[in-house]
Design a protein around this motif. Structure first.
Motif, mmCIF file in Angstrom:
data_model
loop_
_atom_site.group_PDB
_atom_site.id
_atom_site.type_symbol
_atom_site.label_atom_id
_atom_site.label_comp_id
_atom_site.label_asym_id
_atom_site.label_seq_id
_atom_site.Cartn_x
_atom_site.Cartn_y
_atom_site.Cartn_z
ATOM 1 N N VAL A 106 0.891 -1.160 0.000
ATOM 2 C CA VAL A 106 0.000 0.000 0.000
ATOM 3 C C VAL A 106 0.930 1.211 0.000
ATOM 4 C CG1 VAL A 106 -1.727 1.322 1.280
ATOM 5 C CG2 VAL A 106 -1.887 -1.174 1.183
ATOM 6 N N PRO A 107 0.972 2.002 -1.063
ATOM 7 C CA PRO A 107 2.014 3.021 -1.183
ATOM 8 C C PRO A 107 2.095 4.011 -0.025
ATOM 9 C CG PRO A 107 1.030 2.640 -3.322
ATOM 10 C CD PRO A 107 0.209 1.850 -2.329
ATOM 11 N N GLU A 108 0.978 4.330 0.619
ATOM 12 C CA GLU A 108 1.026 5.253 1.759
ATOM 13 C C GLU A 108 1.591 4.591 3.019
ATOM 14 O OE1 GLU A 108 -2.820 6.350 -0.540
ATOM 15 O OE2 GLU A 108 -1.663 4.549 -0.051
ATOM 16 N N VAL A 109 1.668 3.257 3.003
ATOM 17 C CA VAL A 109 2.070 2.515 4.203
ATOM 18 C C VAL A 109 3.482 1.965 4.095
ATOM 19 C CG1 VAL A 109 1.535 0.502 5.659
ATOM 20 C CG2 VAL A 109 -0.325 1.945 4.760
ATOM 21 N N ASN A 110 3.787 1.234 3.032
ATOM 22 C CA ASN A 110 5.088 0.544 2.943
ATOM 23 C C ASN A 110 5.678 0.568 1.539
ATOM 24 O OD1 ASN A 110 3.180 -1.218 1.804
ATOM 25 N ND2 ASN A 110 4.278 -3.052 2.491
ATOM 26 N N PRO A 111 5.885 1.754 0.953
ATOM 27 C CA PRO A 111 6.458 1.802 -0.403
ATOM 28 C C PRO A 111 7.835 1.160 -0.488
ATOM 29 C CG PRO A 111 6.560 3.967 0.640
ATOM 30 C CD PRO A 111 5.704 3.102 1.522
ATOM 31 N N GLY A 112 8.548 1.133 0.627
ATOM 32 C CA GLY A 112 9.881 0.529 0.620
ATOM 33 C C GLY A 112 9.884 -0.951 0.348
ATOM 34 N N ALA A 113 8.720 -1.608 0.517
ATOM 35 C CA ALA A 113 8.638 -3.045 0.254
ATOM 36 C C ALA A 113 8.811 -3.370 -1.222
ATOM 37 C CB ALA A 113 7.300 -3.594 0.751
ATOM 38 N N LEU A 114 8.719 -2.358 -2.086
ATOM 39 C CA LEU A 114 8.881 -2.609 -3.512
ATOM 40 C C LEU A 114 10.293 -3.051 -3.862
ATOM 41 C CD1 LEU A 114 6.816 0.314 -5.061
ATOM 42 C CD2 LEU A 114 6.369 -2.116 -5.329
ATOM 43 N N GLY A 115 11.264 -2.645 -3.075
ATOM 44 C CA GLY A 115 12.635 -3.022 -3.388
ATOM 45 C C GLY A 115 13.152 -2.290 -4.611
ATOM 46 N N VAL A 320 -3.237 1.173 -9.123
ATOM 47 C CA VAL A 320 -2.677 2.225 -9.973
ATOM 48 C C VAL A 320 -1.611 3.021 -9.217
ATOM 49 C CG1 VAL A 320 -3.210 4.353 -11.236
ATOM 50 C CG2 VAL A 320 -4.718 2.367 -11.445
ATOM 51 N N GLN A 321 -1.822 3.249 -7.923
ATOM 52 C CA GLN A 321 -0.795 3.947 -7.140
ATOM 53 C C GLN A 321 0.506 3.136 -7.057
ATOM 54 O OE1 GLN A 321 -3.366 4.554 -3.662
ATOM 55 N NE2 GLN A 321 -2.978 6.752 -3.833
ATOM 56 N N ILE A 322 0.390 1.817 -6.983
ATOM 57 C CA ILE A 322 1.590 0.970 -7.036
ATOM 58 C C ILE A 322 2.309 1.182 -8.368
ATOM 59 C CG2 ILE A 322 2.425 -1.407 -7.182
ATOM 60 C CD1 ILE A 322 0.197 -2.174 -5.195
ATOM 61 N N ALA A 323 1.537 1.200 -9.457
ATOM 62 C CA ALA A 323 2.133 1.417 -10.775
ATOM 63 C C ALA A 323 2.811 2.788 -10.843
ATOM 64 C CB ALA A 323 1.073 1.298 -11.862
ATOM 65 N N GLU A 324 2.201 3.792 -10.244
ATOM 66 C CA GLU A 324 2.811 5.126 -10.218
ATOM 67 C C GLU A 324 4.133 5.110 -9.443
ATOM 68 O OE1 GLU A 324 -1.332 7.754 -10.493
ATOM 69 O OE2 GLU A 324 -0.425 7.318 -8.534
ATOM 70 N N GLU A 325 4.179 4.337 -8.365
ATOM 71 C CA GLU A 325 5.416 4.218 -7.594
ATOM 72 C C GLU A 325 6.485 3.492 -8.418
ATOM 73 O OE1 GLU A 325 7.909 4.954 -4.448
ATOM 74 O OE2 GLU A 325 5.854 5.704 -4.711
ATOM 75 N N LEU A 326 6.104 2.448 -9.148
ATOM 76 C CA LEU A 326 7.050 1.761 -10.036
ATOM 77 C C LEU A 326 7.579 2.719 -11.097
ATOM 78 C CD1 LEU A 326 5.177 -1.643 -10.559
ATOM 79 C CD2 LEU A 326 7.255 -1.285 -9.209
ATOM 80 N N LEU A 327 6.690 3.556 -11.605
ATOM 81 C CA LEU A 327 7.079 4.538 -12.614
ATOM 82 C C LEU A 327 8.110 5.511 -12.048
ATOM 83 C CD1 LEU A 327 6.380 5.535 -15.523
ATOM 84 C CD2 LEU A 327 4.687 7.043 -14.445
ATOM 85 N N ARG A 328 7.868 6.002 -10.831
ATOM 86 C CA ARG A 328 8.815 6.926 -10.197
ATOM 87 C C ARG A 328 10.182 6.289 -9.985
ATOM 88 N NH1 ARG A 328 4.156 9.018 -7.581
ATOM 89 N NH2 ARG A 328 4.198 7.388 -5.993
ATOM 90 N N ARG A 329 10.178 4.989 -9.732
ATOM 91 C CA ARG A 329 11.432 4.286 -9.476
ATOM 92 C C ARG A 329 12.140 3.828 -10.757
ATOM 93 N NH1 ARG A 329 11.536 1.397 -4.137
ATOM 94 N NH2 ARG A 329 10.093 2.541 -2.797
ATOM 95 N N GLY A 330 11.527 4.100 -11.902
ATOM 96 C CA GLY A 330 12.123 3.687 -13.163
ATOM 97 C C GLY A 330 12.086 2.183 -13.366
ATOM 98 N N ALA A 331 11.076 1.509 -12.770
ATOM 99 C CA ALA A 331 11.008 0.049 -12.823
ATOM 100 C C ALA A 331 10.184 -0.469 -13.998
ATOM 101 C CB ALA A 331 10.424 -0.480 -11.517
#
Length: 334
Positions: A106-115, A320-331
């Motif tokens: 959940v991006p507001e909770v644990n975005p760091g879990a994306l690795g 979609v917010q997860i996808a936005e976080e992936l986008l920010r990370r260049g993943a």
């Protein structure tokens, strides 16, 4: 840079909402494939101001796709996720059948879990999203010891046919038609059904297990117990939550923490109507929190009520917010 997007399970409730949310949030899309199977193939869906033809998921070219969303109702989601990931496609799995090794986010909770470069990311069960959103800001005030919750789940979580069944059974009551359950084990109109999903050997349903496991992972391993109840509501997922902390948590501090947290809206007045209901959440993005009060049955206990649109933050928006976080990370390749 725009990306090539695919949505599997596109004709279901959450699949449609994912496509709608991508357009609303102006996600950079160069092409979008709406994927389904069976009778849904050949129809069309709207993406912004254009129509998208529904294609057979079995014939899709994953090498020509940068990002795949798996929506509930997707056939064989685990196999599909692995096949797409092996072809270099990033996968956001909102189907409820994620690879157990995939991070639950959940991006507001644990975005760091994306690795650094995840190929498959799980968007958790709706009840776990709402629970984690409500409790995460409180963890800074006191370490969570345990959580017990009742999850009141609308029929839209079971799909369009389930919504139709609630409508037809409700109408039938007034003309004395018999309520014949097809989508649920018992009649849903004017009733509550304490079963969401199939029963396991330990007596929990698979939905109760999913909420407990997903929320536990999101909240840092805290033990979570959940009872799931299907309610005669079309849209709007609600939870009663009893949380125990390792030190006292002041109500005023809890309200301030929730008021300042991203993605949360506090509506907590101690007067008639000073709380959120499922109807209030329809079409809304935030998770709403109400009824914060002490729970005197456990040391350092706090009780609260939270609610959200299960098709929005409880489903499509979080994906979609997860996808936005992936986008920010260049993943995402592209």
């Amino acid at each position: 840079m725009a990306h090539r997007i695919a949505v599997a399970g596109a004709t279901g409730q959450v699949g449609r909402e994912i496509i709608k949310t991508l357009a609303e949030r102006e996600f950079p899309v160069s092409s979008i494939a709406a994927l389904a199977s069976g009778r849904s193939v050949g129809g069309s869906l709207s993406f912004g101001d254009r129509d998208v033809k529904v294609e057979a998921v079995e014939r899709h070219d994953w090498a020509a796709t940068d990002l795949l969303f798996l929506a509930p109702g997707t056939v064989g989601p685990v196999t599909l996720a692995r096949k797409a990931a092996a072809a270099g496609c990033a996968v956001v799995d909102a189907s409820g059948f994620a690879n157990p090794d995939a991070p639950v986010v959940v991006p507001e909770v644990n975005p760091g879990a994306l690795g650094s470069d995840p190929r498959i990311v799980a968007s958790p069960a709706s009840g776990a999203i709402l629970m984690a959103m409500a409790l995460h800001p409180l963890q800074a005030l006191g370490g969570l010891v345990r959580v017990s919750a009742t999850s009141l789940q609308p029929v839209s979580g079971a799909g369009r046919e389930a919504m139709d069944e609630l409508f037809s059974q409700t109408r039938g009551v007034f003309v004395n038609d018999p309520a014949v359950p097809e989508q649920f084990p018992k009649p849903i109109a004017f009733n509550l059904i304490p079963q969401v999903g199939a029963f396991g050997e330990d007596g929990r349903t698979d939905e109760e297990e999913a909420i407990a496991e997903d929320a536990g992972r999101l909240l840092g391993g805290v033990p979570v117990a959940a009872t799931c109840v299907r309610v005669p509501v079309f849209i709007g997922h609600c939870l009663t939550i009893q949380a125990a902390f390792d030190r006292p948590v002041d109500e005023a501090e809890a309200r301030e923490a929730i008021r300042g947290a991203p993605g949360l809206t506090l509506l907590d007045r101690r007067d008639d109507g000073g709380y959120v209901t499922p109807l209030d959440t329809v079409g809304e993005d935030p998770v709403f929190v109400s009824r914060i009060r002490p729970d005197a049955t456990v040391p350092n206990g706090l009780a609260l009520w939270c609610a959200g649109d299960n098709l929005r933050k409880g489903g499509a928006l979080n994906a979609v917010q997860i996808a936005e976080e992936l986008l920010r990370r260049g993943a995402l390749r592209g």
